[in-house]
Design a protein around this motif. Structure first.
Motif, short mmCIF file in Angstrom:
data_model
loop_
_atom_site.label_atom_id
_atom_site.label_comp_id
_atom_site.label_asym_id
_atom_site.label_seq_id
_atom_site.Cartn_x
_atom_site.Cartn_y
_atom_site.Cartn_z
N PRO A 72 40.89 10.05 59.77
CA PRO A 72 42.26 10.51 59.47
C PRO A 72 42.55 10.49 57.97
O PRO A 72 42.12 9.60 57.25
CB PRO A 72 43.13 9.50 60.21
N LEU A 73 43.27 11.50 57.55
CA LEU A 73 43.65 11.65 56.16
C LEU A 73 44.89 10.80 55.89
O LEU A 73 45.83 10.82 56.67
CB LEU A 73 43.98 13.13 55.96
N ARG A 74 44.89 10.06 54.80
CA ARG A 74 46.04 9.20 54.50
C ARG A 74 46.77 9.63 53.24
O ARG A 74 47.77 9.05 52.87
CB ARG A 74 45.58 7.75 54.30
N LYS A 75 46.23 10.64 52.57
CA LYS A 75 46.81 11.02 51.28
C LYS A 75 46.67 12.52 51.07
O LYS A 75 45.63 13.09 51.40
CB LYS A 75 46.06 10.27 50.18
N VAL A 76 47.71 13.14 50.55
CA VAL A 76 47.63 14.55 50.16
C VAL A 76 47.97 14.62 48.68
O VAL A 76 48.98 14.09 48.25
CB VAL A 76 48.61 15.43 50.97
N ASP A 77 47.11 15.23 47.88
CA ASP A 77 47.39 15.36 46.45
C ASP A 77 47.08 16.79 45.98
O ASP A 77 46.75 17.65 46.80
CB ASP A 77 46.60 14.30 45.64
N ALA A 78 47.18 17.02 44.69
CA ALA A 78 46.99 18.38 44.16
C ALA A 78 45.58 18.88 44.47
O ALA A 78 45.39 20.06 44.79
CB ALA A 78 47.24 18.39 42.65
N ARG A 79 44.60 17.99 44.38
CA ARG A 79 43.23 18.43 44.66
C ARG A 79 43.07 18.85 46.12
O ARG A 79 42.39 19.83 46.43
CB ARG A 79 42.22 17.32 44.31
N LEU A 80 43.72 18.11 47.02
CA LEU A 80 43.61 18.46 48.43
C LEU A 80 44.24 19.84 48.69
O LEU A 80 43.74 20.63 49.50
CB LEU A 80 44.27 17.40 49.32
N LYS A 81 45.34 20.14 47.97
CA LYS A 81 45.95 21.47 48.11
C LYS A 81 45.00 22.56 47.62
O LYS A 81 44.92 23.64 48.21
CB LYS A 81 47.29 21.51 47.39
N GLU A 82 44.27 22.28 46.55
CA GLU A 82 43.25 23.24 46.08
C GLU A 82 42.14 23.42 47.10
O GLU A 82 41.63 24.53 47.29
CB GLU A 82 42.61 22.73 44.77
N ILE A 83 41.77 22.32 47.76
CA ILE A 83 40.74 22.39 48.80
C ILE A 83 41.20 23.29 49.94
O ILE A 83 40.44 24.14 50.42
CB ILE A 83 40.41 20.96 49.31
N VAL A 84 42.45 23.12 50.35
CA VAL A 84 42.99 23.95 51.44
C VAL A 84 43.00 25.43 51.03
O VAL A 84 42.61 26.31 51.81
CB VAL A 84 44.40 23.46 51.85
N ASP A 85 43.42 25.73 49.79
CA ASP A 85 43.39 27.12 49.30
C ASP A 85 41.97 27.68 49.36
O ASP A 85 41.75 28.82 49.77
CB ASP A 85 43.87 27.19 47.85
N ARG A 86 41.01 26.87 48.92
CA ARG A 86 39.61 27.30 48.93
C ARG A 86 39.09 27.53 50.36
O ARG A 86 38.35 28.47 50.62
CB ARG A 86 38.75 26.25 48.20
N MET A 87 39.55 26.67 51.29
CA MET A 87 39.13 26.83 52.69
C MET A 87 39.66 28.15 53.26
O MET A 87 38.94 28.86 53.98
CB MET A 87 39.59 25.63 53.53
N PHE A 88 40.92 28.50 52.95
CA PHE A 88 41.45 29.80 53.40
C PHE A 88 40.63 30.94 52.79
O PHE A 88 40.28 31.91 53.46
CB PHE A 88 42.93 29.95 53.03
N GLU A 89 40.33 30.80 51.48
CA GLU A 89 39.56 31.84 50.79
C GLU A 89 38.21 32.07 51.48
O GLU A 89 37.82 33.21 51.75
CB GLU A 89 39.35 31.36 49.35
N LEU A 90 37.50 30.98 51.77
CA LEU A 90 36.19 31.09 52.44
C LEU A 90 36.34 31.66 53.85
O LEU A 90 35.54 32.49 54.28
CB LEU A 90 35.52 29.71 52.51
N MET A 91 37.39 31.21 54.55
CA MET A 91 37.61 31.69 55.92
C MET A 91 37.80 33.21 55.94
O MET A 91 37.19 33.91 56.75
CB MET A 91 38.84 30.99 56.52
N TYR A 92 38.62 33.73 55.01
CA TYR A 92 38.84 35.18 54.96
C TYR A 92 37.57 35.91 54.51
O TYR A 92 37.23 36.96 55.05
CB TYR A 92 40.00 35.51 54.02
N GLU A 93 36.89 35.35 53.52
CA GLU A 93 35.69 35.98 52.98
C GLU A 93 34.64 36.19 54.08
O GLU A 93 33.99 37.23 54.14
CB GLU A 93 35.12 35.12 51.85
N TYR A 94 34.50 35.19 54.94
CA TYR A 94 33.48 35.27 56.00
C TYR A 94 34.06 35.75 57.33
O TYR A 94 33.42 35.65 58.37
CB TYR A 94 32.76 33.93 56.14
N ARG A 95 35.30 36.24 57.30
CA ARG A 95 35.94 36.84 58.46
C ARG A 95 36.07 35.90 59.65
O ARG A 95 35.76 36.26 60.79
CB ARG A 95 35.19 38.12 58.90
#
Ligand code: NI
Length: 198
Positions: free
Chosen positions: A23-46
């Motif tokens: 379980p995740l206990r902390k959300v910070d700016a880096r985690l938000k960047e990770i989420v953005d990158r995950m969306f980017e990869l998800m769309y890129e690979y359809r």
């Protein structure tokens, strides 16, 4: 630790795909960047969903968009998802960005209740059904180290044996040639992420 921009989708049989995310206990700016990158990869690979374990992170979160298209549908981030009240059954074909070119029929609950948190710390407590419920079940499985091929009927497992073996050969050769980290390094990376976020 890797930066968000360096994250890539890992494929079977990478050991992190079998990892039970904490379980995740902390959300910070880096985690938000990770989420953005995950969306980017998800769309890129359809894809329509991507779990953190699929980008080699031991964190209990996934992203999804049932349309699979950026700017269309709803982007959902689920942190620490818990599924309850499964109702009904439905069989449909699934694939996975970590198992390229493999597809198979999987039985899933038709409707589920999901409890989770958004990136902003808002609680989600909602029923989902149909395709969205299927994506949530598939991605939550990833966070428990489970893959859709584990849920195939006996017999249909045999049909994908050749593809799985090819992925295993590719993985071993990447690890041998050093384009993929050794198991000991992978374990050290996981420990560092857990120390920072779990
Ligand atoms: Ni998947």
């Amino acid at each position: 630790m890797k930066s968000a921009a360096d994250l890539q989708i890992i494929t079977y049989p990478h050991p992190t795909l079998r990892y039970q995310a904490k379980p995740l206990r902390k959300v910070d700016a880096r985690l938000k960047e990770i989420v953005d990158r995950m969306f980017e990869l998800m769309y890129e690979y359809r894809g329509v969903g991507l779990a953190a374990t699929q980008v080699d992170l031991p964190l209990r979160l996934f992203v999804m968009n049932s349309t699979g298209r950026q700017g269309d549908g709803q982007e959902i981030v689920m942190i620490n998802p818990v599924i309850s009240r499964p109702r009904g059954n439905e069989i449909a074909e699934e694939g996975c960005l970590s198992l390229p070119s493999i597809h198979g029929n999987v039985i899933r609950a038709k409707t589920i209740r999901v409890n989770a948190f958004t990136l902003d710390g808002q609680e989600i407590n909602q029923d989902f059904s149909g395709y969205e419920a299927r994506i949530i079940q598939h991605e939550t499985d990833h966070l428990d180290g489970s893959l859709f091929i584990d849920r195939l009927k006996e017999g249909s497992e045999l049909e994908i044996q050749g593809e799985l073996e090819q992925l295993e050969i590719d993985f071993e050769s990447r690890q041998r040639t050093g384009s993929l980290a050794e198991d000991s390094q992978l374990k050290a990376d996981i420990a560092a992420w857990e120390a920072a976020y779990c």
